[in-house]
Scaffold this motif. Structure first.
Motif, PDB file in Angstrom:
ATOM      1  N   ILE A 176      -4.936   6.100 -14.939  1.00  0.00           N
ATOM      2  CA  ILE A 176      -4.187   4.870 -14.637  1.00  0.00           C
ATOM      3  C   ILE A 176      -4.998   3.996 -13.663  1.00  0.00           C
ATOM      4  O   ILE A 176      -5.024   2.771 -13.796  1.00  0.00           O
ATOM      5  CB  ILE A 176      -2.751   5.200 -14.126  1.00  0.00           C
ATOM      6  N   PHE A 177      -5.714   4.645 -12.736  1.00  0.00           N
ATOM      7  CA  PHE A 177      -6.532   3.882 -11.799  1.00  0.00           C
ATOM      8  C   PHE A 177      -7.677   3.178 -12.537  1.00  0.00           C
ATOM      9  O   PHE A 177      -7.953   2.004 -12.314  1.00  0.00           O
ATOM     10  CB  PHE A 177      -7.076   4.788 -10.695  1.00  0.00           C
ATOM     11  N   GLY A 178      -8.305   3.927 -13.437  1.00  0.00           N
ATOM     12  CA  GLY A 178      -9.436   3.374 -14.191  1.00  0.00           C
ATOM     13  C   GLY A 178      -9.003   2.186 -15.031  1.00  0.00           C
ATOM     14  O   GLY A 178      -9.666   1.143 -15.055  1.00  0.00           O
TER      15      GLY A 178
ATOM     16  N   ALA B 220      -4.279 -12.208  -7.604  1.00  0.00           N
ATOM     17  CA  ALA B 220      -5.406 -12.271  -6.689  1.00  0.00           C
ATOM     18  C   ALA B 220      -5.719 -10.926  -6.027  1.00  0.00           C
ATOM     19  O   ALA B 220      -6.882 -10.568  -5.851  1.00  0.00           O
ATOM     20  CB  ALA B 220      -5.134 -13.327  -5.626  1.00  0.00           C
ATOM     21  N   LYS B 221      -4.665 -10.217  -5.655  1.00  0.00           N
ATOM     22  CA  LYS B 221      -4.906  -8.987  -4.878  1.00  0.00           C
ATOM     23  C   LYS B 221      -4.882  -7.756  -5.776  1.00  0.00           C
ATOM     24  O   LYS B 221      -3.943  -7.573  -6.565  1.00  0.00           O
ATOM     25  CB  LYS B 221      -3.825  -8.836  -3.811  1.00  0.00           C
ATOM     26  N   PHE B 222      -5.886  -6.909  -5.586  1.00  0.00           N
ATOM     27  CA  PHE B 222      -5.962  -5.681  -6.396  1.00  0.00           C
ATOM     28  C   PHE B 222      -4.759  -4.777  -6.142  1.00  0.00           C
ATOM     29  O   PHE B 222      -4.211  -4.180  -7.063  1.00  0.00           O
ATOM     30  CB  PHE B 222      -7.267  -4.932  -6.092  1.00  0.00           C
ATOM     31  N   MET B 223      -4.356  -4.697  -4.884  1.00  0.00           N
ATOM     32  CA  MET B 223      -3.221  -3.833  -4.518  1.00  0.00           C
ATOM     33  C   MET B 223      -1.972  -4.238  -5.296  1.00  0.00           C
ATOM     34  O   MET B 223      -1.245  -3.389  -5.808  1.00  0.00           O
ATOM     35  CB  MET B 223      -2.918  -3.980  -3.024  1.00  0.00           C
ATOM     36  N   ASP B 224      -1.717  -5.545  -5.354  1.00  0.00           N
ATOM     37  CA  ASP B 224      -0.532  -6.034  -6.064  1.00  0.00           C
ATOM     38  C   ASP B 224      -0.620  -5.659  -7.540  1.00  0.00           C
ATOM     39  O   ASP B 224       0.355  -5.208  -8.145  1.00  0.00           O
ATOM     40  CB  ASP B 224      -0.430  -7.569  -5.945  1.00  0.00           C
ATOM     41  N   PHE B 225      -1.824  -5.871  -8.095  1.00  0.00           N
ATOM     42  CA  PHE B 225      -2.001  -5.585  -9.520  1.00  0.00           C
ATOM     43  C   PHE B 225      -1.844  -4.077  -9.794  1.00  0.00           C
ATOM     44  O   PHE B 225      -1.213  -3.683 -10.771  1.00  0.00           O
ATOM     45  CB  PHE B 225      -3.381  -6.071  -9.963  1.00  0.00           C
ATOM     46  N   ALA B 226      -2.411  -3.285  -8.899  1.00  0.00           N
ATOM     47  CA  ALA B 226      -2.315  -1.830  -9.075  1.00  0.00           C
ATOM     48  C   ALA B 226      -0.864  -1.377  -8.984  1.00  0.00           C
ATOM     49  O   ALA B 226      -0.421  -0.493  -9.724  1.00  0.00           O
ATOM     50  CB  ALA B 226      -3.163  -1.120  -8.021  1.00  0.00           C
ATOM     51  N   LEU B 227      -0.113  -1.985  -8.088  1.00  0.00           N
ATOM     52  CA  LEU B 227       1.305  -1.606  -7.961  1.00  0.00           C
ATOM     53  C   LEU B 227       2.095  -2.072  -9.175  1.00  0.00           C
ATOM     54  O   LEU B 227       2.991  -1.363  -9.641  1.00  0.00           O
ATOM     55  CB  LEU B 227       1.902  -2.186  -6.675  1.00  0.00           C
ATOM     56  N   PHE B 228       1.746  -3.228  -9.707  1.00  0.00           N
ATOM     57  CA  PHE B 228       2.416  -3.735 -10.916  1.00  0.00           C
ATOM     58  C   PHE B 228       2.312  -2.693 -12.043  1.00  0.00           C
ATOM     59  O   PHE B 228       3.285  -2.405 -12.730  1.00  0.00           O
ATOM     60  CB  PHE B 228       1.773  -5.063 -11.336  1.00  0.00           C
ATOM     61  N   ALA B 229       1.138  -2.090 -12.171  1.00  0.00           N
ATOM     62  CA  ALA B 229       0.934  -1.132 -13.267  1.00  0.00           C
ATOM     63  C   ALA B 229       1.531   0.223 -12.958  1.00  0.00           C
ATOM     64  O   ALA B 229       1.969   0.937 -13.860  1.00  0.00           O
ATOM     65  CB  ALA B 229      -0.559  -0.983 -13.526  1.00  0.00           C
TER      66      ALA B 229
ATOM     67  N   PRO C  13       0.820  -1.224   0.000  1.00  0.00           N
ATOM     68  CA  PRO C  13       0.000   0.000   0.000  1.00  0.00           C
ATOM     69  C   PRO C  13       0.854   1.275   0.000  1.00  0.00           C
ATOM     70  O   PRO C  13       0.535   2.244  -0.682  1.00  0.00           O
ATOM     71  CB  PRO C  13      -0.810  -0.106   1.302  1.00  0.00           C
ATOM     72  N   LEU C  14       1.963   1.230   0.745  1.00  0.00           N
ATOM     73  CA  LEU C  14       2.833   2.420   0.786  1.00  0.00           C
ATOM     74  C   LEU C  14       3.400   2.729  -0.597  1.00  0.00           C
ATOM     75  O   LEU C  14       3.350   3.882  -1.057  1.00  0.00           O
ATOM     76  CB  LEU C  14       3.983   2.182   1.787  1.00  0.00           C
ATOM     77  N   LEU C  15       3.914   1.687  -1.254  1.00  0.00           N
ATOM     78  CA  LEU C  15       4.483   1.911  -2.593  1.00  0.00           C
ATOM     79  C   LEU C  15       3.415   2.347  -3.583  1.00  0.00           C
ATOM     80  O   LEU C  15       3.677   3.140  -4.488  1.00  0.00           O
ATOM     81  CB  LEU C  15       5.166   0.641  -3.102  1.00  0.00           C
ATOM     82  N   LEU C  16       2.205   1.840  -3.385  1.00  0.00           N
ATOM     83  CA  LEU C  16       1.104   2.208  -4.278  1.00  0.00           C
ATOM     84  C   LEU C  16       0.777   3.705  -4.125  1.00  0.00           C
ATOM     85  O   LEU C  16       0.651   4.431  -5.117  1.00  0.00           O
ATOM     86  CB  LEU C  16      -0.122   1.351  -3.951  1.00  0.00           C
ATOM     87  N   VAL C  17       0.683   4.135  -2.878  1.00  0.00           N
ATOM     88  CA  VAL C  17       0.408   5.564  -2.627  1.00  0.00           C
ATOM     89  C   VAL C  17       1.550   6.400  -3.201  1.00  0.00           C
ATOM     90  O   VAL C  17       1.328   7.401  -3.903  1.00  0.00           O
ATOM     91  CB  VAL C  17       0.230   5.826  -1.109  1.00  0.00           C
ATOM     92  N   ALA C  18       2.792   5.970  -2.939  1.00  0.00           N
ATOM     93  CA  ALA C  18       3.959   6.716  -3.439  1.00  0.00           C
ATOM     94  C   ALA C  18       3.934   6.791  -4.959  1.00  0.00           C
ATOM     95  O   ALA C  18       4.224   7.836  -5.549  1.00  0.00           O
ATOM     96  CB  ALA C  18       5.241   6.042  -2.960  1.00  0.00           C
ATOM     97  N   SER C  19       3.559   5.692  -5.592  1.00  0.00           N
ATOM     98  CA  SER C  19       3.542   5.671  -7.058  1.00  0.00           C
ATOM     99  C   SER C  19       2.490   6.623  -7.618  1.00  0.00           C
ATOM    100  O   SER C  19       2.715   7.297  -8.624  1.00  0.00           O
ATOM    101  CB  SER C  19       3.271   4.251  -7.554  1.00  0.00           C
ATOM    102  N   TYR C  20       1.344   6.688  -6.957  1.00  0.00           N
ATOM    103  CA  TYR C  20       0.308   7.621  -7.413  1.00  0.00           C
ATOM    104  C   TYR C  20       0.720   9.067  -7.137  1.00  0.00           C
ATOM    105  O   TYR C  20       0.457   9.955  -7.950  1.00  0.00           O
ATOM    106  CB  TYR C  20      -1.059   7.281  -6.783  1.00  0.00           C
TER     107      TYR C  20
ATOM    108  N   VAL D 159      -0.023   0.436 -20.698  1.00  0.00           N
ATOM    109  CA  VAL D 159      -1.007  -0.252 -21.549  1.00  0.00           C
ATOM    110  C   VAL D 159      -0.420  -1.572 -22.059  1.00  0.00           C
ATOM    111  O   VAL D 159      -1.093  -2.603 -22.088  1.00  0.00           O
ATOM    112  CB  VAL D 159      -1.464   0.660 -22.714  1.00  0.00           C
ATOM    113  N   PHE D 160       0.852  -1.557 -22.421  1.00  0.00           N
ATOM    114  CA  PHE D 160       1.509  -2.796 -22.875  1.00  0.00           C
ATOM    115  C   PHE D 160       1.588  -3.823 -21.739  1.00  0.00           C
ATOM    116  O   PHE D 160       1.498  -5.024 -21.981  1.00  0.00           O
ATOM    117  CB  PHE D 160       2.903  -2.484 -23.428  1.00  0.00           C
ATOM    118  N   GLU D 161       1.760  -3.343 -20.525  1.00  0.00           N
ATOM    119  CA  GLU D 161       1.808  -4.277 -19.387  1.00  0.00           C
ATOM    120  C   GLU D 161       0.435  -4.918 -19.168  1.00  0.00           C
ATOM    121  O   GLU D 161       0.337  -6.106 -18.853  1.00  0.00           O
ATOM    122  CB  GLU D 161       2.299  -3.553 -18.131  1.00  0.00           C
ATOM    123  N   PHE D 162      -0.623  -4.118 -19.349  1.00  0.00           N
ATOM    124  CA  PHE D 162      -1.977  -4.669 -19.195  1.00  0.00           C
ATOM    125  C   PHE D 162      -2.259  -5.726 -20.276  1.00  0.00           C
ATOM    126  O   PHE D 162      -2.821  -6.781 -19.991  1.00  0.00           O
ATOM    127  CB  PHE D 162      -3.037  -3.565 -19.276  1.00  0.00           C
TER     128      PHE D 162
END
Lengths: 434, 485
Positions: B50-52, B147-156, B29-36, B129-132
């Motif tokens: 990017i969130f959408g 499985a986890k949305f957080m992981d997927f969101a951080l991946f992108a 979650p920390l890295l996700l917030v930092a990335s945004y 987009v290429f990663e998706f």
């Protein structure tokens, strides 16, 4: 099917194996962190160099020959002491350049012409002694630039007795004004004078403040420009030997460079790049340009922060003059009624009232020379800049108010007398040839 | 937020400290917030984009996995890929498309005034987009879902790779997130070393060469053929050091958190042929194009002509991926053509029976490397020139070089005339040094002293880099070239 779980397990096994390898591997001396050691050495080297300052740098060297560089270059080469100084933005520069070009009847290179000959002679007609007027005015000069410019002059050259500062509303409320620390003047003159006393107001964003702090704290960063210049000089000498410039009939000039790489040092000025020539009334009338659209943008969103900051620097300027026993005269520059109408309703009156109150508070002389009955459209290049004819009128008016004001007359007369004596003692001729 | 900015100098250590201070479950979650925060520092509204896209892909891709029949799977894959490509198309190619339509209509005498859509290209859109798409295709091929949305969101949105790659693979990245890694000093040492090297590549080399390149490509008429060769070489090294520098900083930043992201470059200018070049240049993109465009098109299974067609389409689209402009398309087409020619050349050598002998010869290898470098350089002209006309003007001049070399005098070199900025004459010395440096690095790459240097050398190098960076970092550094893609 391979799952993420199995992948994770694989990675964990690999991680564990690498750790085991580390444990069973040959023992040898190993620093906990090479980066931290490197950082510590870097910090120590900076501290050592900041403390001992082993390399003497020339503070006047600069890679960017902007308006301030040329002004201070001229000031350093100046053999005469100046007792009166002009400050102001392009409104002052334009009036002075046009007026002097017509008065002296020759083309003036503004990188080299820093005196107000017409005003000097106008004052000398009424006041005995020597009057030498040096102009520190520069296009876009805000009160913050004016403050540091005068401070740099006092620190590096001489202390004038009188400063005449021409201001206009744009200098305080222009929505296109950058933060004080972003100007050409600040970037160059902070090499000459210390601005620690006003640093908090100079930089607007926290990152500009951090940048300033790093420049002060990290030797290599603070002296980066000097070190770069030394490196470039060294490289240049090597290149002149290894790869000398071949002879051609059409050598590459500064003008060629401007066309080829306009983004490289974009605001650098070169001798003869900005000229003012004598002009007749007919040509002056023909050259009038309507810059209303530009000023609509400038006045569109007056930034209260900019106004507050620039008022603060005007006040710093007044305090500095008071401390240095310099007589500061604030002059409201003539601008057209059309331009004033672009300001928010009541803006101009508020600005004038503010200046008057400021002058009273700091016990300064303030003159509003914007007389709509006297300055007509054909006295201007555009809606704010006086041309040669308007400039001459302006300096006539300025000389008149200085001569008529008893206090100022006495101060200027004393200064003129003092300068004449100084020049007599120095054995220099007071009459100059232009 | 640029990697070579004060903002990043504050941002990265802050996130780094927080990351190792918080418990493992809070790190993603920390890295996700930092990335945004990192992404939205440029234009906050695009955080929604990017969130959408992340949410859309996270919800739609499981439908591919759940579908029982292949046809259904294909339909859902088509929907996901189309949704991603339409988003990319709107933001990146809308103006280009309308320009093409307008030119087409003009041919028929129709004067169409295209609407102004006020679209600003979101940073890094081509990369995420290429990663998706990669995720959707891999799930279609039977790989597991995230499985986890957080992981997927951080991946992108992972900030080190968010803007200009490398294009990650989720099977490599996601498992790293769940490992409760302990802090190791090696992370700092190796990470910071990569960051410093990357910054040096960008600030010391690429940014300085940028001036010469800009002058040469915007005013080719002012330079002779030999100057233009030097300027083209300079661009070859500018784009390499700019992008490789970015990748090093990205990899170094990721390593500070204990994560590994793929390499993107492997001494590309030492490639012995154009196919080899694409195995060494922008590796994460070339492998993506191979796996998700070339192979789905049929790869090299359908005989010579189909293989060549697939190569051509892949490279042309790869060129267009770099930017919505015809000169990028021209560059892609050029790469496709030279790849096809290379295949034909190899076939010919094999038929004649000299291929094995030639490949084994050192002299031929050197000749091949030099030739490949020049072929790539000509391609860079299409890539960098503002228009095809300008590219053709430069290439025409480049072709005159042999004639000019016959009666060479230094007065032919206009760049020797320009002494301010001094980088112009210096290019004559810098370009050979950079070329030699590639050979030296290649020679050193398997030596112990290079792979695991003594600590004193490591420390010395890092101190030197810190000093050089603080002295030579320009007041205003140009953006990384690959940010625009």
């Amino acid at each position: 099917m391979m799952t993420l779980e199995s992948l994770k397990r694989q990675q964990e096994e690999l991680l564990a194996m690498s750790e085991v390898k580390e444990l069973v591997g040959p023992k040898r001396f190993r620093l906990r962190s090479t980066f931290l050691v490197a950082l510590a050495i870097f910090v120590c080297a900076n501290a050592f160099l900041s403390f001992f300052m082993p390399i003497p740098f020339d503070i006047y060297k600069f890679n960017y020959r902007g308006w301030s560089w040329w002004t201070f270059n001229a000031l350093r080469e100046e053999k005469q002491v100046s007792n009166v100084v002009l400050l102001g933005s392009s409104t002052m520069v334009s009036a002075l350049a046009g007026c002097d070009a017509n008065y002296l009847q020759k083309g003036l290179d503004l990188t080299r012409h820093h005196h107000s000959r017409y005003l000097e002679d106008r004052l000398k007609k009424n006041i005995a002694g020597d009057i030498d007027i040096f102009s520190l005015a520069a296009p876009g000069q805000m009160p913050s630039d004016a403050y540091i410019t005068l401070k740099a002059m006092v620190a590096s050259a001489t202390r004038p007795d009188v400063v005449i500062y021409g201001v206009a509303p744009r200098d305080f409320i222009d929505s296109t004004l950058s933060a004080p620390g972003d100007t050409d003047a600040f970037k160059y003159l902070t090499r000459i004078v210390n601005i620690d006393d006003v640093a908090a107001r100079v930089f607007r964003s926290p990152f500009s403040k951090l940048d300033w702090f790093l420049q002060r704290a990290v030797y290599f960063y603070g002296y980066a420009l000097d070190l770069r210049l030394s490196f470039l000089e060294g490289t240049d000498s090597v290149l002149n030997v290894v790869l000398p410039r071949p002879w051609t009939s059409t050598p590459f000039t500064w003008w060629d460079r401007q066309r080829l790489i306009p983004t490289y040092l974009p605001a650098e000025i070169h001798p003869e790049a900005i000229m003012a020539g004598p002009i007749d009334r007919k040509t002056a009338d023909e050259k009038f340009t309507d810059n209303t659209l530009e000023y609509l943008q400038r006045y569109k969103n007056p930034d209260p922060h900019t106004y507050k900051t620039q008022t603060y620097f005007l006040s710093q300027l007044a305090q500095f003059c008071h401390k240095e026993r310099i007589e500061l005269i604030i002059v409201n520059m003539p601008i057209t009624l059309e331009n004033i109408r672009l300001l928010k309703p009541g803006g101009y009156i508020g600005y004038l009232q503010g200046l008057k109150e400021f002058a009273m508070k700091h016990d300064l002389s303030f003159f509003d020379l914007n007389d709509f009955g006297r300055y007509h459209k054909n006295d201007y290049h555009d809606s704010v800049h006086l041309n040669a004819f308007g400039g001459t009128k302006f300096f006539d008016d300025l000389a008149d108010v200085v001569v008529k004001d008893k206090r100022l007359n006495t101060i200027v007369a004393m200064s003129a007398e003092h300068l004449a004596k100084h020049r007599q003692i120095a054995g220099k001729h007071s009459e100059k040839t232009y | 937020m640029l990697f070579n900015s004060l903002q990043y100098l504050v941002f990265l250590p802050t996130v780094f400290l927080l990351f190792w201070l918080v418990p493992h479950r809070l790190r993603v979650p920390l890295l996700l917030v930092a990335s945004y925060v990192f992404y939205m520092s440029w234009r906050p509204i695009y955080g929604l984009l990017i969130f959408g896209l992340t949410l859309g892909n996270f919800l739609l891709v499981p439908l591919i996995a759940k579908a029982q029949e292949t046809k259904q799977k294909k339909i859902w894959l088509g929907v996901v890929v189309a949704a991603n490509l339409i988003t990319l198309g709107i933001f990146k190619y809308a103006y280009f498309g309308m320009g093409c339509v307008k030119s087409g209509l003009n041919l028929f005498g129709v004067d169409w005034h295209e609407p102004h859509l006020h679209i600003i290209l979101p940073l890094g859109i081509s990369f995420f987009v290429f990663e998706f798409i990669h995720y959707a295709v891999e799930v279609y091929r039977g790989k597991p879902l995230v499985a986890k949305f957080m992981d997927f969101a951080l991946f992108a949105s992972f900030f080190p790779t968010q803007i200009a790659g490398p294009i990650k693979r989720y099977m490599d990245f996601i498992p790293q997130l769940d490992i409760p890694a302990k802090f190791k000093w090696e992370y700092i040492d190796e990470g910071m070393q990569l960051i410093l090297v990357g910054l040096c590549k960008k600030v010391l080399v690429a940014d300085n060469l940028a001036l010469v390149v800009q002058a040469g490509f915007s005013h080719p008429e002012k330079f002779g053929s030999l100057d233009l060769w030097l300027i083209t070489y300079a661009f070859a090294f500018q784009i390499f050091f700019d992008f490789a520098g970015y990748t090093d900083i990205a990899r170094g930043s990721a390593l500070l958190f204990g994560y590994k992201v793929p390499i993107n470059f492997n001494l590309p200018y030492l490639a012995a042929n154009v196919a080899d070049f694409w195995h060494r240049w922008h590796i994460s993109l070339s492998t993506w194009l191979r796996d998700y465009l070339f192979i789905p098109l049929g790869g090299s299974r359908g005989g010579k002509w189909l293989t060549n067609r697939n190569l051509f389409i892949t490279m042309a689209l790869g060129g267009l991926w770099h930017g919505a402009a015809s000169h990028y398309l021209a560059w892609g087409v050029y790469q496709g053509v030279v790849l096809i020619l290379h295949r034909e050349y190899v076939e010919l050598l094999k038929r004649v029976g000299v291929y094995e002998k030639l490949v084994a010869s050192k002299l031929y290898h050197v000749f091949s490397v030099v030739c490949t470098f020049h072929i790539v350089c000509v391609g860079w002209v299409f890539f960098r020139a503002e228009t095809e006309t300008s590219a053709m003007q430069i290439i025409t001049k480049l072709l005159q070089a042999p004639v000019d070399l016959l009666h060479f005098t230094t007065s032919q070199l206009s760049i020797l005339q320009i002494r301010d900025p001094i980088i112009f004459p210096s290019v004559i010395l810098i370009v050979p040094v950079l070329m030699i440096s590639q050979v030296v690095v290649n020679w050193l790459s398997d030596k112990k002293i290079y792979k695991n240097p003594p600590w004193a050398i490591q420390v010395g190098m890092m101190v030197a880099m810190m000093c050089l960076l603080t002295i030579f970092s320009p007041d205003t550094s140009p953006r990384f070239i690959y940010f625009q893609f």
